[in-house]
Design a protein around this motif. Structure first.
Motif, PDB file in Angstrom:
ATOM      1  N   GLU A 225      -6.186  83.992 -43.317  1.00 21.98           N
ATOM      2  CA  GLU A 225      -5.934  85.433 -43.247  1.00 21.98           C
ATOM      3  C   GLU A 225      -6.626  86.148 -44.401  1.00 21.98           C
ATOM      4  O   GLU A 225      -7.261  87.185 -44.221  1.00 21.98           O
ATOM      5  CB  GLU A 225      -4.420  85.710 -43.315  1.00 21.98           C
ATOM      6  N   ARG A 226      -6.522  85.556 -45.612  1.00 22.36           N
ATOM      7  CA  ARG A 226      -7.138  86.192 -46.793  1.00 22.36           C
ATOM      8  C   ARG A 226      -8.645  86.267 -46.650  1.00 22.36           C
ATOM      9  O   ARG A 226      -9.268  87.264 -46.990  1.00 22.36           O
ATOM     10  CB  ARG A 226      -6.764  85.407 -48.054  1.00 22.36           C
ATOM     11  N   ARG A 227      -9.227  85.193 -46.118  1.00 27.88           N
ATOM     12  CA  ARG A 227     -10.691  85.160 -46.045  1.00 27.88           C
ATOM     13  C   ARG A 227     -11.229  85.960 -44.853  1.00 27.88           C
ATOM     14  O   ARG A 227     -12.287  86.557 -44.935  1.00 27.88           O
ATOM     15  CB  ARG A 227     -11.177  83.713 -45.903  1.00 27.88           C
ATOM     16  N   LEU A 228     -10.497  85.909 -43.726  1.00 27.46           N
ATOM     17  CA  LEU A 228     -11.045  86.492 -42.491  1.00 27.46           C
ATOM     18  C   LEU A 228     -10.791  88.000 -42.383  1.00 27.46           C
ATOM     19  O   LEU A 228     -11.505  88.697 -41.671  1.00 27.46           O
ATOM     20  CB  LEU A 228     -10.432  85.811 -41.261  1.00 27.46           C
ATOM     21  N   ILE A 229      -9.758  88.483 -43.036  1.00 24.43           N
ATOM     22  CA  ILE A 229      -9.415  89.896 -42.876  1.00 24.43           C
ATOM     23  C   ILE A 229      -9.679  90.634 -44.172  1.00 24.43           C
ATOM     24  O   ILE A 229      -9.041  90.367 -45.197  1.00 24.43           O
ATOM     25  CB  ILE A 229      -7.949  90.053 -42.448  1.00 24.43           C
ATOM     26  N   GLY A 230     -10.631  91.542 -44.105  1.00 23.40           N
ATOM     27  CA  GLY A 230     -11.017  92.268 -45.314  1.00 23.40           C
ATOM     28  C   GLY A 230     -10.476  93.680 -45.311  1.00 23.40           C
ATOM     29  O   GLY A 230      -9.838  94.121 -44.355  1.00 23.40           O
ATOM     30  N   TRP A 231     -10.771  94.410 -46.400  1.00 23.22           N
ATOM     31  CA  TRP A 231     -10.331  95.797 -46.510  1.00 23.22           C
ATOM     32  C   TRP A 231     -10.926  96.654 -45.406  1.00 23.22           C
ATOM     33  O   TRP A 231     -10.290  97.558 -44.889  1.00 23.22           O
ATOM     34  CB  TRP A 231     -10.691  96.373 -47.884  1.00 23.22           C
ATOM     35  N   GLN A 232     -12.159  96.323 -45.045  1.00 19.38           N
ATOM     36  CA  GLN A 232     -12.820  97.109 -43.994  1.00 19.38           C
ATOM     37  C   GLN A 232     -12.021  97.027 -42.683  1.00 19.38           C
ATOM     38  O   GLN A 232     -11.811  98.035 -42.010  1.00 19.38           O
ATOM     39  CB  GLN A 232     -14.233  96.580 -43.782  1.00 19.38           C
ATOM     40  N   ASP A 233     -11.547  95.815 -42.366  1.00 19.44           N
ATOM     41  CA  ASP A 233     -10.766  95.636 -41.131  1.00 19.44           C
ATOM     42  C   ASP A 233      -9.500  96.479 -41.170  1.00 19.44           C
ATOM     43  O   ASP A 233      -9.103  97.092 -40.175  1.00 19.44           O
ATOM     44  CB  ASP A 233     -10.378  94.163 -40.962  1.00 19.44           C
ATOM     45  N   ILE A 234      -8.860  96.487 -42.340  1.00 17.94           N
ATOM     46  CA  ILE A 234      -7.597  97.222 -42.450  1.00 17.94           C
ATOM     47  C   ILE A 234      -7.837  98.729 -42.323  1.00 17.94           C
ATOM     48  O   ILE A 234      -7.109  99.440 -41.623  1.00 17.94           O
ATOM     49  CB  ILE A 234      -6.907  96.868 -43.777  1.00 17.94           C
ATOM     50  N   ILE A 235      -8.922  99.194 -42.948  1.00 23.45           N
ATOM     51  CA  ILE A 235      -9.225 100.633 -42.855  1.00 23.45           C
ATOM     52  C   ILE A 235      -9.561 101.015 -41.407  1.00 23.45           C
ATOM     53  O   ILE A 235      -9.069 102.014 -40.874  1.00 23.45           O
ATOM     54  CB  ILE A 235     -10.382 101.002 -43.813  1.00 23.45           C
ATOM     55  N   VAL A 236     -10.397 100.179 -40.766  1.00 18.60           N
ATOM     56  CA  VAL A 236     -10.755 100.470 -39.371  1.00 18.60           C
ATOM     57  C   VAL A 236      -9.492 100.491 -38.497  1.00 18.60           C
ATOM     58  O   VAL A 236      -9.312 101.369 -37.647  1.00 18.60           O
ATOM     59  CB  VAL A 236     -11.778  99.433 -38.847  1.00 18.60           C
ATOM     60  N   SER A 237      -8.585  99.540 -38.734  1.00 16.01           N
ATOM     61  CA  SER A 237      -7.346  99.505 -37.947  1.00 16.01           C
ATOM     62  C   SER A 237      -6.536 100.774 -38.176  1.00 16.01           C
ATOM     63  O   SER A 237      -5.981 101.349 -37.226  1.00 16.01           O
ATOM     64  CB  SER A 237      -6.509  98.288 -38.322  1.00 16.01           C
ATOM     65  N   GLY A 238      -6.470 101.207 -39.432  1.00 15.76           N
ATOM     66  CA  GLY A 238      -5.754 102.449 -39.739  1.00 15.76           C
ATOM     67  C   GLY A 238      -6.374 103.626 -39.005  1.00 15.76           C
ATOM     68  O   GLY A 238      -5.673 104.479 -38.443  1.00 15.76           O
TER      69      GLY A 238
END
Ligand SMILES: [Cu+2]
Lengths: 441, 260
Positions: A225-238
């Motif tokens: 999870e730490r390696r595969l999910i980055g800040w960019q993914d979280i921002i895009v999801s938001g």
């Protein structure tokens, strides 16, 4: 049963099962129901389906009368709850313009009372070219369809020329089959785009599935999870969360502005008024002594005493059970119009030509016809409730008609000459019409 | 598994030579797995969702005159949520991919459009605006995005599940609003949906069989749809938990490892 008519009438049902089962079509399913129930629910008569050949957009009228049987089986749901006067056709080959029962418009469901007569009229507008078997029918809540007699109606022309316009309450004139379609498909397209964008974001660089699967297997869930999910993914999801909320609100508000005055679906039941049928009020009393159904002869024999309380001689002209009519050729003129016509002309015979006024007369009636077999009414001898009912029609020399419903248990006979049925052979059958009698429509 | 069942496997074991020689080849093979995934969405997942929908939602989804304010926005999202919740578990557990719900929703829309167009419109002859399917891709994206941000089934159920139920009605409002325009027919005023239900003959579907909102004395100031949407949201939380749990039971590691 063969040929394109049957194919058209029957093909629809099984093919529809292929994918999503729209419960819309109907064919000659009538004979699948229990014979006893068909003969004891609704008796249809005076049925007219006219005209028989129309072009697309022309109107066909289905009208007639029925009596809701007094002998309605106890184990069948009652018509006083919810019923709907419907039309049996394969899908919306016609659209229904209007329905009235005893003169009252019936857009929604209604209730019918056992023992009462009803006049109905349904106006249909031809929509899809073809030859269609058109039945009036009554759907009864929790019981199913009670089917009426049918005729074939041919629609000619081009389905593309069909028009169905309506005027909304706000004055807008709309083409019914197109109205709102662009709004609906537009909304679907917008959301499809959002969904594809979301999936596209995750699959923007292949390979995805195996790379992530191997990472999870080798690193363990937490580390993967730490390696595969980055800040960019979280921002895009938001951003997608905001997009979904914004689009939902925006499109709904737009729809509110575009369709400002709406109302909830309408329900409720309008009960048709009960109007007496004049011929049903005449003082005629019928006592049934015996009813026998001879299976090999396809013959129902009724042994009756009829007390004619009217002031005129009467003759027995017709027996109507469910959607089947048996007529006495000496009194009522009838003919079969096609192979599926549910009338048996000249199938009723009686050993007394007239019933004198003011007297009680003992009669033997015979109803003999292959229609018992065609409509699978012979099944009454094999059913758990050996009971039938039907309307007896009497005619006076002036051509007036009187109606009485009879209902009785029947005794089945399984051989041609059972003991004790000699009187069958001694019948003095009526062979000439009463003076002054005119044929029934 | 296939190798184990091969009767010749014991007699003459094949030389232990991998089909893929280089990392590059493996990389390319992995891409093919992804490319297989996309038709899978459209055919298998979408078809399964449409089949499930036919079994469970049925008439509420087919006909505009069943889309009321009480039963349709309550039952439809709850039933639509089941398959996404089941698949979400495996997609998250083994791939850390938040796409299961959206994949089902997109597949559902594509398969449903084919079904409605071919079966209901071309073959049976109902107008398309009368049998348009419901739209719920947005609710599915919301569910997936919540899972990615929270990385927790528990919170996703609470937030994403709730919004999945809540958003269904407003999201679908544009697809039913035109049909709720009033029409005067004789002395009565009914909606266009009621009118089309009367016009377009369904022999086996009398008007009274509709399971829709009838009047009740227990109202919330007449706000039927918003109240139903909230109730649907709360129930959706529960449905999400139950079906993710079913997903966890049906996607055991042993099964997945053998499959891949
Ligand atoms: Cu028929």
């Amino acid at each position: 049963m063969s040929g394109p008519r049957l194919v058209r009438c029957l093909l629809a049902a099984p093919l529809l099962l292929l994918l999503a089962l729209p419960p819309a079509t109907f064919a000659h399913g009538e004979i699948a129901q229990m014979a006893g129930i068909r003969m004891r629910t609704i008796h249809w008569f005076d049925t007219q389906i006219e005209p028989r050949q129309v072009a697309v957009n022309e109107v066909v009228t289905v009208r007639g009368r029925f009596k809701v049987s007094e002998h309605w089986p106890d184990y069948v749901a009652k018509p006083e709850e919810w019923v709907f006067l419907n039309i049996g056709v394969p899908g919306p080959t016609f659209i229904r313009l209007d329905t009235t029962i005893n003169g009252m418009r019936q857009l929604q469901s209604t209730a019918l009372r056992r023992g009462e007569f009803y006049d109905y009229e349904v106006k249909l507008k031809a929509r899809v070219p073809g030859i269609w078997h058109v039945h009036p029918l009554v759907n009864v809540w929790e019981a199913g369809p009670v089917i009426g007699p049918a005729h074939f109606v041919e629609i000619t022309g081009d389905a593309a020329h069909f028009v169905n316009e309506a005027v909304l309450l706000n004055g807008e004139r709309v083409e019914v089959e197109q109205y709102g379609l662009r709004t609906m498909s537009g909304v679907h397209l917008v959301w499809l785009l959002v969904g594809l964008l979301w999936i596209g974001y995750w699959f923007r660089r292949l390979p995805v599935m195996m790379r992530r699967y191997v990472a999870v297997q080798e690193l363990g869930e937490a580390e993967a999870e730490r390696r595969l999910i980055g800040w960019q993914d979280i921002i895009v999801s938001g951003l997608f969360l905001a997009l979904v909320l914004g689009l939902t609100a925006g499109i709904a508000l737009w729809a509110n502005a575009r369709y400002p005055i709406t109302m909830p679906l309408q329900t409720g039941r309008v009960e048709a008024p009960v109007l007496p049928l004049p011929g049903a009020l005449a003082p005629i009393d019928i006592e049934i002594h015996q009813a026998r159904f001879n299976l090999p002869r396809r013959t129902l024999t009724l042994d009756l005493t009829v007390a004619n309380g009217t002031e005129t001689p009467l003759a027995v002209g017709q027996f109507v059970a469910g959607y089947v009519r048996f007529t006495n050729g000496e009194v009522v003129e009838a003919r079969r119009e096609d192979d599926y016509d549910m009338v048996a002309p000249d199938s009723l015979s009686v050993n007394r030509r007239t019933l004198a006024p003011g007297a009680s007369t003992r009669l033997t009636l015979q109803l003999e016809d292959a229609i018992w077999e065609e409509q699978r009414l012979v099944d009454i001898v094999a059913e758990p409730d050996l009971r039938i009912a039907g309307l007896l029609f009497f005619y006076d020399p002036a051509g007036n008609r009187y109606v009485r419903e009879i209902g009785t248990r029947i005794t089945p006979e399984f051989s041609i000459t059972p003991a004790g049925s000699e009187q069958l052979d001694n019948l003095q059958l009526v062979r000439s019409p009463l003076p002054g009698m005119r044929p029934d429509a | 598994m296939a190798l184990e069942l091969n009767p010749q496997a014991d007699a003459a074991p094949p030389p232990a030579r991998p089909a893929l020689h280089t990392a590059r080849e493996q990389w390319e093979a992995w891409k093919n797995v992804d490319l297989m995934f996309f038709p899978l969405i459209a055919i298998l997942i979408g078809g399964a969702a449409v089949f499930l929908g036919a079994l469970t939602i049925g008439d509420w989804s087919y006909w505009q005159d069943w889309r009321d304010r009480r039963w349709w926005p309550l039952l439809t999202p709850l039933l639509l949520l089941t398959l996404p919740a089941v698949l979400t578990y495996a997609f998250w557990k083994y791939f850390k991919l938040p796409v299961a719900a959206t994949a089902v929703a997109v597949g559902y829309l594509l398969s449903q459009m084919i079904s409605r167009y071919v079966n209901f419109h071309l073959f049976t002859g109902f107008p398309m605006n009368w049998v348009m399917p419901e739209v719920w891709i947005g609710a599915a994206v919301f569910l997936d995005a919540t899972l990615l941000i929270t990385r927790s089934f528990a919170i996703t159920g609470l937030v994403g599940g709730f919004f999945f139920g809540l958003l269904f009605y407003p999201m679908n409002w544009p697809t039913v609003a035109p049909m709720h325009m009033p029409v005067q027919v004789g002395e009565s005023v009914i909606t266009l949906a009621d009118y089309m239900g009367f016009q377009y003959i369904r022999t086996a579907m009398p008007e009274y069989v509709r399971i829709i909102e009838y009047g009740t004395l227990r109202t919330f100031g007449g706000h039927v749809a918003p109240v139903t949407a909230f109730v649907a949201g709360f129930f959706a939380i529960l449905v999400y938990y139950v079906f993710v749990w079913i997903g966890s039971k049906s996607a055991r590691p042993a099964f997945m490892t053998k499959l891949l």
